[in-house]
Design a protein around this motif. Structure first.
Motif, PDB file in Angstrom:
ATOM      1  N   MET A  66      29.834  31.502  52.538  1.00 20.24           N
ATOM      2  CA  MET A  66      30.567  31.809  52.443  1.00 20.24           C
ATOM      3  C   MET A  66      30.374  33.754  51.300  1.00 20.24           C
ATOM      4  SD  MET A  66      34.474  31.116  53.575  1.00 20.24           S
ATOM      5  CE  MET A  66      35.544  32.438  53.594  1.00 20.24           C
ATOM      6  N   VAL A  67      30.660  34.258  51.300  1.00 22.50           N
ATOM      7  CA  VAL A  67      30.522  34.988  49.857  1.00 22.50           C
ATOM      8  C   VAL A  67      31.762  35.917  49.681  1.00 22.50           C
ATOM      9  CG1 VAL A  67      28.938  37.174  48.940  1.00 22.50           C
ATOM     10  CG2 VAL A  67      28.314  35.486  50.726  1.00 22.50           C
ATOM     11  N   PRO A  68      31.482  35.491  48.410  1.00 24.46           N
ATOM     12  CA  PRO A  68      33.453  36.401  47.676  1.00 24.46           C
ATOM     13  C   PRO A  68      33.239  37.907  48.048  1.00 24.46           C
ATOM     14  CG  PRO A  68      31.633  35.224  46.075  1.00 24.46           C
ATOM     15  CD  PRO A  68      30.871  35.504  47.234  1.00 24.46           C
ATOM     16  N   GLN A  69      33.889  38.255  48.575  1.00 23.88           N
ATOM     17  CA  GLN A  69      34.173  39.908  48.624  1.00 23.88           C
ATOM     18  C   GLN A  69      33.616  40.464  47.499  1.00 23.88           C
ATOM     19  OE1 GLN A  69      37.859  40.367  50.796  1.00 23.88           O
ATOM     20  NE2 GLN A  69      36.989  39.850  52.927  1.00 23.88           N
ATOM     21  N   GLN A  70      34.416  40.821  46.694  1.00 22.06           N
ATOM     22  CA  GLN A  70      34.345  41.889  45.465  1.00 22.06           C
ATOM     23  C   GLN A  70      33.765  40.559  43.954  1.00 22.06           C
ATOM     24  OE1 GLN A  70      36.689  44.471  45.145  1.00 22.06           O
ATOM     25  NE2 GLN A  70      35.222  45.871  43.981  1.00 22.06           N
ATOM     26  N   ARG A  71      32.457  40.752  43.471  1.00 18.76           N
ATOM     27  CA  ARG A  71      32.688  39.911  42.312  1.00 18.76           C
ATOM     28  C   ARG A  71      33.333  40.130  40.932  1.00 18.76           C
ATOM     29  NH1 ARG A  71      27.573  38.571  39.544  1.00 18.76           N
ATOM     30  NH2 ARG A  71      27.729  38.303  37.304  1.00 18.76           N
ATOM     31  N   GLN A  72      33.487  39.467  40.320  1.00 15.34           N
ATOM     32  CA  GLN A  72      35.068  39.350  39.563  1.00 15.34           C
ATOM     33  C   GLN A  72      34.014  39.139  38.040  1.00 15.34           C
ATOM     34  OE1 GLN A  72      36.820  34.793  39.145  1.00 15.34           O
ATOM     35  NE2 GLN A  72      38.660  36.030  39.209  1.00 15.34           N
ATOM     36  N   SER A  73      35.106  39.854  37.411  1.00 19.38           N
ATOM     37  CA  SER A  73      33.461  40.538  36.514  1.00 19.38           C
ATOM     38  C   SER A  73      34.394  39.318  35.314  1.00 19.38           C
ATOM     39  CB  SER A  73      35.004  41.468  35.937  1.00 19.38           C
ATOM     40  OG  SER A  73      35.866  41.445  34.931  1.00 19.38           O
ATOM     41  N   ARG A  74      33.215  39.284  33.913  1.00 18.60           N
ATOM     42  CA  ARG A  74      33.132  38.279  33.037  1.00 18.60           C
ATOM     43  C   ARG A  74      34.424  38.049  32.616  1.00 18.60           C
ATOM     44  NH1 ARG A  74      27.474  40.638  30.392  1.00 18.60           N
ATOM     45  NH2 ARG A  74      26.098  39.381  32.425  1.00 18.60           N
ATOM     46  N   THR A  75      35.394  39.001  32.075  1.00 19.88           N
ATOM     47  CA  THR A  75      36.203  38.702  31.466  1.00 19.88           C
ATOM     48  C   THR A  75      37.480  38.684  32.295  1.00 19.88           C
ATOM     49  OG1 THR A  75      36.054  40.858  30.235  1.00 19.88           O
ATOM     50  CG2 THR A  75      38.290  40.425  30.656  1.00 19.88           C
ATOM     51  N   ARG A  76      37.661  38.922  33.577  1.00 20.88           N
ATOM     52  CA  ARG A  76      38.029  37.655  34.471  1.00 20.88           C
ATOM     53  C   ARG A  76      38.399  36.508  34.693  1.00 20.88           C
ATOM     54  NH1 ARG A  76      43.256  39.547  34.811  1.00 20.88           N
ATOM     55  NH2 ARG A  76      43.554  38.153  36.679  1.00 20.88           N
ATOM     56  N   GLY A  77      36.633  36.598  34.605  1.00 16.79           N
ATOM     57  CA  GLY A  77      36.566  34.773  35.062  1.00 16.79           C
ATOM     58  C   GLY A  77      36.883  33.797  33.809  1.00 16.79           C
ATOM     59  N   ARG A  78      36.663  34.536  32.600  1.00 16.57           N
ATOM     60  CA  ARG A  78      36.890  33.714  31.141  1.00 16.57           C
ATOM     61  C   ARG A  78      38.816  33.383  30.745  1.00 16.57           C
ATOM     62  NH1 ARG A  78      31.945  36.858  27.731  1.00 16.57           N
ATOM     63  NH2 ARG A  78      30.169  35.496  28.983  1.00 16.57           N
ATOM     64  N   ILE A  79      39.322  35.032  31.469  1.00 17.23           N
ATOM     65  CA  ILE A  79      40.764  34.746  31.489  1.00 17.23           C
ATOM     66  C   ILE A  79      41.638  33.873  32.652  1.00 17.23           C
ATOM     67  CG2 ILE A  79      42.845  35.720  32.407  1.00 17.23           C
ATOM     68  CD1 ILE A  79      41.604  38.540  31.036  1.00 17.23           C
ATOM     69  N   ARG A  80      41.011  33.632  33.658  1.00 15.63           N
ATOM     70  CA  ARG A  80      40.783  32.052  34.205  1.00 15.63           C
ATOM     71  C   ARG A  80      40.600  31.428  34.006  1.00 15.63           C
ATOM     72  NH1 ARG A  80      37.712  30.385  37.585  1.00 15.63           N
ATOM     73  NH2 ARG A  80      36.269  32.233  37.288  1.00 15.63           N
ATOM     74  N   ARG A  81      39.565  30.576  33.216  1.00 19.07           N
ATOM     75  CA  ARG A  81      39.087  29.218  32.756  1.00 19.07           C
ATOM     76  C   ARG A  81      40.074  29.913  31.151  1.00 19.07           C
ATOM     77  NH1 ARG A  81      33.986  30.936  35.479  1.00 19.07           N
ATOM     78  NH2 ARG A  81      33.814  31.897  33.362  1.00 19.07           N
TER      79      ARG A  81
END
Length: 61
Positions: A1-16
C-alpha cells in the motif's frame, strides 16, 4: 500500500515529538539512603512507607 499523500517533514516531526525517551526519576530511600524509584519499595532494605516493610529474599549460598 502506498500513502495517498506524502506527509511533510514538519507534520512527521510534530507527530513524533512524544516518542523521545525520558530520563527515569530516582529518589533516595529515607530509611537507608539507597536509590529507589518513587512510589516503589527500596531494593536494599525493603522500605515502602512508615509502618510497612517488605521481606526481601537474600541470596546467600
Amino acid at each position: 500500500m502506498v500513502p495517498q499523500q506524502r506527509q511533510s517533514r514538519t507534520r512527521g516531526r510534530i507527530r513524533r515529538s512524544h516518542d523521545a525517551i525520558k530520563a527515569r526519576v530516582s529518589v533516595s530511600c529515607p530509611n537507608c539512603g539507597g536509590i529507589k524509584l518513587p512510589h516503589a519499595a527500596c531494593s536494599d532494605c525493603g522500605y515502602v512507607r512508615p509502618g510497612l516493610k517488605l521481606q526481601l529474599n537474600s541470596k546467600e549460598d
